[in-house]
Motif scaffolding. Structure first.
Motif, PDB file in Angstrom:
ATOM      1  N   GLU A 120       0.551  -0.884  -0.730  1.00  0.00           N
ATOM      2  CA  GLU A 120       0.194  -0.258   0.282  1.00  0.00           C
ATOM      3  C   GLU A 120       0.953   1.126   0.306  1.00  0.00           C
ATOM      4  OE1 GLU A 120      -3.543  -0.687   2.655  1.00  0.00           O
ATOM      5  OE2 GLU A 120      -2.295  -1.411   3.911  1.00  0.00           O
ATOM      6  N   PHE A 121       1.591   1.351   0.752  1.00  0.00           N
ATOM      7  CA  PHE A 121       2.936   2.664   0.965  1.00  0.00           C
ATOM      8  C   PHE A 121       3.204   2.965  -0.050  1.00  0.00           C
ATOM      9  CE2 PHE A 121       7.277   4.448   2.393  1.00  0.00           C
ATOM     10  CZ  PHE A 121       6.185   5.060   2.899  1.00  0.00           C
ATOM     11  N   LYS A 122       3.744   1.930  -0.801  1.00  0.00           N
ATOM     12  CA  LYS A 122       4.441   2.161  -2.216  1.00  0.00           C
ATOM     13  C   LYS A 122       3.499   2.388  -3.547  1.00  0.00           C
ATOM     14  CE  LYS A 122       7.767  -0.803  -5.348  1.00  0.00           C
ATOM     15  NZ  LYS A 122       7.957  -2.741  -5.834  1.00  0.00           N
ATOM     16  N   SER A 123       2.689   2.448  -3.486  1.00  0.00           N
ATOM     17  CA  SER A 123       1.752   2.431  -3.994  1.00  0.00           C
ATOM     18  C   SER A 123       0.054   4.094  -4.634  1.00  0.00           C
ATOM     19  CB  SER A 123       0.160   1.822  -4.360  1.00  0.00           C
ATOM     20  OG  SER A 123      -0.687   2.000  -3.070  1.00  0.00           O
ATOM     21  N   GLY A 124       1.893   4.999  -3.133  1.00  0.00           N
ATOM     22  CA  GLY A 124       1.551   6.284  -2.950  1.00  0.00           C
ATOM     23  C   GLY A 124       1.720   6.631  -1.272  1.00  0.00           C
ATOM     24  N   HIS A 125       2.587   7.233  -1.238  1.00  0.00           N
ATOM     25  CA  HIS A 125       2.443   7.668   0.322  1.00  0.00           C
ATOM     26  C   HIS A 125       3.156   8.859   0.402  1.00  0.00           C
ATOM     27  CE1 HIS A 125       6.541   6.288  -1.371  1.00  0.00           C
ATOM     28  NE2 HIS A 125       6.977   7.086  -0.002  1.00  0.00           N
ATOM     29  N   ILE A 126       3.274   9.737   1.605  1.00  0.00           N
ATOM     30  CA  ILE A 126       4.015  11.165   2.163  1.00  0.00           C
ATOM     31  C   ILE A 126       5.396  11.528   1.920  1.00  0.00           C
ATOM     32  CG2 ILE A 126       3.725  12.876   3.777  1.00  0.00           C
ATOM     33  CD1 ILE A 126       0.449  12.424   4.515  1.00  0.00           C
ATOM     34  N   LYS A 127       5.355  12.151   1.126  1.00  0.00           N
ATOM     35  CA  LYS A 127       7.006  11.896   1.585  1.00  0.00           C
ATOM     36  C   LYS A 127       8.059  12.722   2.723  1.00  0.00           C
ATOM     37  CE  LYS A 127      10.436  15.131  -0.393  1.00  0.00           C
ATOM     38  NZ  LYS A 127      11.165  16.249  -1.640  1.00  0.00           N
ATOM     39  N   GLY A 128       8.578  11.390   3.236  1.00  0.00           N
ATOM     40  CA  GLY A 128       8.979  11.506   4.353  1.00  0.00           C
ATOM     41  C   GLY A 128       8.844  11.199   5.288  1.00  0.00           C
ATOM     42  N   ALA A 129       7.233  10.135   4.768  1.00  0.00           N
ATOM     43  CA  ALA A 129       6.703   9.264   6.002  1.00  0.00           C
ATOM     44  C   ALA A 129       7.580   8.218   6.449  1.00  0.00           C
ATOM     45  CB  ALA A 129       5.395   8.935   5.292  1.00  0.00           C
ATOM     46  N   ILE A 130       7.311   7.518   7.643  1.00  0.00           N
ATOM     47  CA  ILE A 130       7.660   6.649   8.386  1.00  0.00           C
ATOM     48  C   ILE A 130       6.591   5.606   7.950  1.00  0.00           C
ATOM     49  CG2 ILE A 130       9.512   5.109   9.276  1.00  0.00           C
ATOM     50  CD1 ILE A 130      10.512   7.999  10.874  1.00  0.00           C
ATOM     51  N   ASN A 131       7.530   4.172   6.809  1.00  0.00           N
ATOM     52  CA  ASN A 131       6.358   2.575   6.708  1.00  0.00           C
ATOM     53  C   ASN A 131       6.638   2.277   7.796  1.00  0.00           C
ATOM     54  OD1 ASN A 131       6.057   0.216   4.393  1.00  0.00           O
ATOM     55  ND2 ASN A 131       4.377   1.404   6.042  1.00  0.00           N
ATOM     56  N   ILE A 132       6.018   1.759   8.775  1.00  0.00           N
ATOM     57  CA  ILE A 132       5.740   0.494   9.740  1.00  0.00           C
ATOM     58  C   ILE A 132       4.221   0.290  10.107  1.00  0.00           C
ATOM     59  CG2 ILE A 132       6.036  -0.122  12.290  1.00  0.00           C
ATOM     60  CD1 ILE A 132       7.771   2.436  12.189  1.00  0.00           C
ATOM     61  N   PRO A 133       4.118  -0.385   9.245  1.00  0.00           N
ATOM     62  CA  PRO A 133       2.765  -1.663   9.034  1.00  0.00           C
ATOM     63  C   PRO A 133       1.909  -1.933  10.700  1.00  0.00           C
ATOM     64  CG  PRO A 133       4.568  -2.824   7.535  1.00  0.00           C
ATOM     65  CD  PRO A 133       5.480  -1.838   8.307  1.00  0.00           C
ATOM     66  N   LEU A 134       1.201  -1.965  10.736  1.00  0.00           N
ATOM     67  CA  LEU A 134       0.800  -1.823  12.451  1.00  0.00           C
ATOM     68  C   LEU A 134       0.719  -2.964  12.829  1.00  0.00           C
ATOM     69  CD1 LEU A 134      -1.327  -0.846  13.969  1.00  0.00           C
ATOM     70  CD2 LEU A 134      -2.876  -2.004  13.092  1.00  0.00           C
ATOM     71  N   ASP A 135       1.445  -4.515  12.235  1.00  0.00           N
ATOM     72  CA  ASP A 135       0.982  -5.991  12.591  1.00  0.00           C
ATOM     73  C   ASP A 135       2.950  -5.118  13.146  1.00  0.00           C
ATOM     74  OD1 ASP A 135       2.735  -5.731  10.299  1.00  0.00           O
ATOM     75  OD2 ASP A 135       1.950  -8.269  10.190  1.00  0.00           O
ATOM     76  N   GLN A 136       3.544  -4.658  12.640  1.00  0.00           N
ATOM     77  CA  GLN A 136       4.667  -4.185  13.121  1.00  0.00           C
ATOM     78  C   GLN A 136       5.727  -3.095  14.270  1.00  0.00           C
ATOM     79  OE1 GLN A 136       7.238  -4.315   9.701  1.00  0.00           O
ATOM     80  NE2 GLN A 136       6.206  -5.841   9.067  1.00  0.00           N
ATOM     81  N   LEU A 137       4.281  -2.515  14.554  1.00  0.00           N
ATOM     82  CA  LEU A 137       4.791  -1.049  14.874  1.00  0.00           C
ATOM     83  C   LEU A 137       4.877  -1.676  16.816  1.00  0.00           C
ATOM     84  CD1 LEU A 137       4.076   2.069  14.291  1.00  0.00           C
ATOM     85  CD2 LEU A 137       1.556   1.492  16.081  1.00  0.00           C
ATOM     86  N   SER A 138       4.578  -2.491  16.928  1.00  0.00           N
ATOM     87  CA  SER A 138       5.032  -2.609  18.448  1.00  0.00           C
ATOM     88  C   SER A 138       6.432  -2.780  19.091  1.00  0.00           C
ATOM     89  CB  SER A 138       4.578  -3.846  19.393  1.00  0.00           C
ATOM     90  OG  SER A 138       4.446  -4.661  18.405  1.00  0.00           O
ATOM     91  N   SER A 139       6.811  -3.536  18.070  1.00  0.00           N
ATOM     92  CA  SER A 139       8.603  -3.678  18.093  1.00  0.00           C
ATOM     93  C   SER A 139       9.662  -2.508  17.747  1.00  0.00           C
ATOM     94  CB  SER A 139       9.054  -4.668  16.839  1.00  0.00           C
ATOM     95  OG  SER A 139       8.369  -4.837  16.080  1.00  0.00           O
ATOM     96  N   LYS A 140       8.694  -1.398  17.625  1.00  0.00           N
ATOM     97  CA  LYS A 140       9.935  -0.506  16.258  1.00  0.00           C
ATOM     98  C   LYS A 140       9.009   0.734  17.289  1.00  0.00           C
ATOM     99  CE  LYS A 140      10.704  -2.123  12.726  1.00  0.00           C
ATOM    100  NZ  LYS A 140      11.735  -2.395  12.351  1.00  0.00           N
ATOM    101  N   ILE A 141       8.750   0.382  18.248  1.00  0.00           N
ATOM    102  CA  ILE A 141       7.842   1.551  19.726  1.00  0.00           C
ATOM    103  C   ILE A 141       9.789   2.094  20.568  1.00  0.00           C
ATOM    104  CG2 ILE A 141       7.289   2.042  21.934  1.00  0.00           C
ATOM    105  CD1 ILE A 141       4.443   0.692  21.223  1.00  0.00           C
ATOM    106  N   SER A 142      10.616   1.128  20.940  1.00  0.00           N
ATOM    107  CA  SER A 142      11.619   1.972  21.305  1.00  0.00           C
ATOM    108  C   SER A 142      12.659   2.740  20.663  1.00  0.00           C
ATOM    109  CB  SER A 142      12.489   0.434  22.222  1.00  0.00           C
ATOM    110  OG  SER A 142      13.160   0.264  20.907  1.00  0.00           O
ATOM    111  N   ASP A 143      12.542   2.135  18.814  1.00  0.00           N
ATOM    112  CA  ASP A 143      13.300   3.295  17.954  1.00  0.00           C
ATOM    113  C   ASP A 143      12.186   4.534  17.711  1.00  0.00           C
ATOM    114  OD1 ASP A 143      15.190   1.422  17.586  1.00  0.00           O
ATOM    115  OD2 ASP A 143      13.766   0.512  16.208  1.00  0.00           O
TER     116      ASP A 143
END
Length: 103
Positions: free
Chosen positions: A34-57
């Motif tokens: 979905e992100f590849k098909s269009g997104h906001i310039k500068g946005a960081i793509n973290i799929p919802l199912d991976q978000l909890s593992s990225k919280i510390s970052d």
């Protein structure tokens, strides 16, 4: 009655353009496809199912976060997760709508 609505639905509208000027990060919680098909310039793509593992970052970045997705549903869930983890976060809703608000 008005105060009840504010408590239920939030008070002052969010000025997304101002948040961006202050250095907020956009977290797009859609799938990589979905992100590849269009997104906001500068946005960081973290799929919802991976978000909890990225919280510390994300905490290390020490920035206000704006979540977005396709419809606003997943970004609402992401906002809840991030706030529960102690991060300053708002739901930007659908990415294309948010893009218009910050452009």
């Amino acid at each position: 009655m008005l105060s009840l609505f504010k408590k239920l639905f939030g008070g002052t509208p969010v000025d997304f353009k101002q948040l961006m000027n202050e250095g907020a990060l956009i977290i797009d919680v859609r799938s990589p496809g979905e992100f590849k098909s269009g997104h906001i310039k500068g946005a960081i793509n973290i799929p919802l199912d991976q978000l909890s593992s990225k919280i510390s970052d994300l905490k290390k970045k020490n920035k206000k976060l704006i979540t977005c997705c396709r419809s606003g549903s997943r970004s609402g869930m992401a906002k809840g997760m991030l706030r529960s983890a102690g991060l300053d976060c708002v739901n930007g809703g659908p990415w294309d709508s948010l893009n218009r608000k910050i452009s």
